[in-house]
Design an enzyme around this catalytic site. Structure first.
Site, PDB file in Angstrom:
ATOM      1  N   GLY A   1      37.636 -13.279 -43.803  1.00 58.69           N
ATOM      2  CA  GLY A   1      38.098 -12.321 -44.827  1.00 58.69           C
ATOM      3  C   GLY A   1      39.303 -12.879 -45.573  1.00 58.69           C
ATOM      4  N   HIS A   2      40.249 -13.431 -44.792  1.00 59.77           N
ATOM      5  CA  HIS A   2      41.397 -14.084 -45.433  1.00 59.77           C
ATOM      6  C   HIS A   2      40.932 -15.271 -46.276  1.00 59.77           C
ATOM      7  CE1 HIS A   2      43.425 -12.381 -41.691  1.00 59.77           C
ATOM      8  NE2 HIS A   2      44.110 -11.818 -42.673  1.00 59.77           N
TER       9      HIS A   2
ATOM     10  N   GLN B   1      45.554   0.190 -49.450  1.00 57.70           N
ATOM     11  CA  GLN B   1      46.675  -0.743 -49.624  1.00 57.70           C
ATOM     12  C   GLN B   1      46.617  -1.379 -51.013  1.00 57.70           C
ATOM     13  OE1 GLN B   1      47.998  -3.717 -46.549  1.00 57.70           O
ATOM     14  NE2 GLN B   1      46.755  -5.097 -47.763  1.00 57.70           N
TER      15      GLN B   1
END
Ligand code: AMP
Length: 293
Positions: A36-37, A153
């Site tokens: 994901g990063h 976020q």
């Protein structure tokens, strides 16, 4: 690849690159890097000359009793990934470097931090917005990349950038998932084998919700109920929230039209998992899965 834990050293490194006319992209992370990063890093890599990644487990976004102390910190592995994935500069500050004195000036998460994760994690988005504001001031990126995995976020940061006039462009990565649909997360490592099997029900229930909308469901309350029932029948009994909110303003819709976020947080064993889908119901009634922004 250059690595530093010092704000002034980082400013020096980036200042000289900026003087040479280089553009800077930035991916803030808490480390324990995964695919994901990598998706965020790949996008950031393609958007500027110099790619900066931060690895910092930010204490102010953890509440009492949360996993701050046990959060994984595999620094050597992370630095290897950063090198392999083409990062130019890695910033890995200590807590004292980022919070040299007791923090009593905060960036509030604003109204967008109230629903969803904000109900159970009271000061979480204040901690996130404050640390991202600090990091933006330190790195001064041209562009920063966040993941849709943490949709709320991303919306809070977008609002912060708008309201506080940060000169940074924001980009999003789509959610990267395992083959069975579970959104990749550093916290998935906490799941025991049987819990890992149950955890797939989270994404499954959101897909069930999306399919219900495709089949004509337009009542948000009934939709949440259907998602909850799917979670429950899949063995996920500890549901923190299931919410359907308009993307604009994160407010409850009366009926499902336009772009809305289908989001859930659950606890599987002692692991908290979140996931979401963004769906658009067009004026012609057509339903499609879309990006958050
Ligand atoms: P974290 O290290 O958990 O703070 O995450 C750093 C960034 O990676 C955030 O912008 C996350 O939204 C993003 N991210 C985490 N997991 C995923 C995922 N499965 N897919 C896409 N982005 C992700």
């Amino acid at each position: 690849m250059e690595t530093t834990d010092s704000i002034s050293a980082l400013r020096g490194i980036l200042g000289s690159r900026r003087e040479k006319g280089k553009t800077i992209s930035f991916v803030p992370t808490m480390g324990a890097l995964h695919k994901g990063h990598k998706s965020c890093i790949d996008i950031a890599r393609s958007l500027a000359d110099v790619l900066v990644v931060s690895l910092f487990v930010n204490p102010t976004q953890f509440g009492p009793g949360e996993d701050l102390n046990s959060y994984p910190r595999p620094i050597d592995r992370d630095l290897g990934h950063c090198r392999d994935w083409g990062c130019d500069v890695v910033f890995l500050p200590t807590v004292d470097e980022m919070y040299p004195i007791a923090q009593d000036i905060w960036v509030s998460g604003g109204r967008l931090s109230k629903p969803l994760c904000g109900r159970a994690r009271l000061d979480h988005f204040r901690g996130v917005a404050t640390v991202v504001a600090k990091l933006f001031n330190i790195v001064q990126p041209d562009v920063a990349v966040f993941g849709q995995k943490d949709a709320q976020q991303a919306l809070v940061i977008r609002e912060m950038v708008r309201q506080l006039h940060f000169p940074v462009e924001l980009r999003l990565s789509p959610i990267v998932r395992e083959a069975d649909g579970l959104a990749v997360s550093s916290r998935n490592a906490y799941l025991r084998p049987a819990e890992r099997v149950l955890a797939t029900g989270l994404y499954g229930s959101l897909c069930h919700g999306r399919d219900a909308v495709i089949d004509g469901e337009r009542d948000p309350v009934r939709l949440c109920q259907r998602i909850r029932e799917t979670l429950c029948s899949g063995g996920i009994l500890n549901v923190e929230y299931v919410e359907v909110l308009r993307v604009e303003g994160l407010v409850s819709p009366e009926t499902l039209e336009g772009r809305f976020l289908l989001a859930a947080a659950v606890h599987v064993g002692s692991t908290r998992l979140i996931d979401n889908l963004v769906i658009e119901v067009g004026p012609d009634g057509g339903v499609s899965e879309v990006e958050l922004f």
